[in-house]
Scaffold this motif. Structure first.
Motif: not given
Length: 304
Positions: A208-209, A211, A213-218, A261-262, A303
């Motif tokens: 998560q670090d 990306f 914050e609050d982005s839909d990286y998942v 998430e991680n 990113r």
């Protein structure tokens, strides 16, 4: 960050409160405490050493074959280094082999260290320190060693344990340690752990670090992985992944939906994100561990 700290504190308490078998505790202490000089030659010394239950060891015909370097560890100058500040200390390697061959262990416990760079100030904070990583590695390996030791004491039939590490190639910005664990008893299971450090900040990096914050990286990464799974299966009939539209009802609960998430990951030498899965996570055990390189264009907008 608070959750990470609580998770680590829980892991450390479990590690410190768990009673280790005699030879297992010795391996952990060796891995953490050793960090001496010059490893240009290696000698193998063979001797018989009993476990806590000496009688059981004699029945099993247990031989411990420590393979220790002549001078105990890598020299700093010869250590594999991927960054200015971090390296891996070569720890003691120990083999366990029963006379009948039913019990086998080949264990190498790495220790991450900060290299001495003269008067340069340490980058590593208390909460993200290398010591915490070494404690985490110690806790993981400790548990596996104890389970292996229990199997021998109970003469459970057979057991195999392999612990080793690799240093995946990455960019100058990152340092990555891959801890590989394999446990076998009839069938086997491999689980890999990845530890990534950002050399600019000195911090351990979680997925998560990377990306905003609050982005839909998942969601973005998960959808790309699904597309890659479909492409791989179309190109090779031997590749099988559990997707909701391609599994039987019995396997439906196992179908891949999204990454954690991680999720386990590392950054390769092309600065691309690589998502890693252990055996049985997204497909049959026979597929082994699998990785997916995420194209840069998929995540470049979010990113950091």
């Amino acid at each position: 960050m608070q959750n990470r700290r609580e998770d680590f504190d829980k892991l450390r308490r479990e590690y410190e409160e768990t009673e280790a078998p005699p030879f297992g505790l010795n391996m952990i202490k060796t891995a953490i405490e050793r960090g001496k000089a010059d490893r240009r030659k290696r000698k193998v010394r063979t001797f018989v050493r009993s476990l806590s239950a000496c009688a059981a060891a004699l029945v099993l015909g247990l031989f411990l074959l420590p393979r220790v370097s002549e001078d105990a560890a890598f020299a700093m100058s010869n250590m594999p280094i991927l960054s200015s500040f971090v390296g891996v200390d070569a720890s003691e390697e120990i083999q366990v082999l029963s006379a009948d061959g039913r019990y086998y262990a080949d264990v190498t416990i790495p220790r991450v260290i900060e290299l001495d760079k003269g008067n340069q100030k340490s980058l590593y904070t208390e909460t993200d320190s290398l010591q915490n990583i070494n404690l985490e590695i110690g806790a993981i390996t400790h548990q596996l060693i104890r389970e292996f030791d229990d199997a021998m004491e109970q003469d459970a039939g057979s057991a195999e344990l392999v612990i080793k590490y690799e240093l995946p190639k990455t960019t100058e910005q990152y340092f990555v340690l891959k801890l590989i664990t394999y446990v076998g008893s009839g069938s086997g299971y491999e689980k890999d752990y990845f530890y990534t450090f950002d050399q600019n900040s000195g911090k351990r990096i979680f997925l998560q670090d990377l990306f905003a914050e609050d982005s839909d990286y998942v969601g973005l990464i998960s959808e790309n992985i699904k597309e890659q799974m479909k492409s791989r299966m179309a190109a090779d009939s031997e590749e099988v992944y559990w997707l909701s539209n391609s599994v039987t009802p019995e396997l439906a609960p196992l179908a891949f939906d999204k990454i954690e998430e991680n999720q386990a990951f590392y950054i390769n030498e092309e600065n691309q994100l690589v998502i890693a899965f252990s055996e049985g996570d997204v497909g049959p055990m026979a597929m082994g561990t699998v990785e997916f390189v995420i194209p840069s264009e998929v995540i470049e907008q979010i990113r950091l």
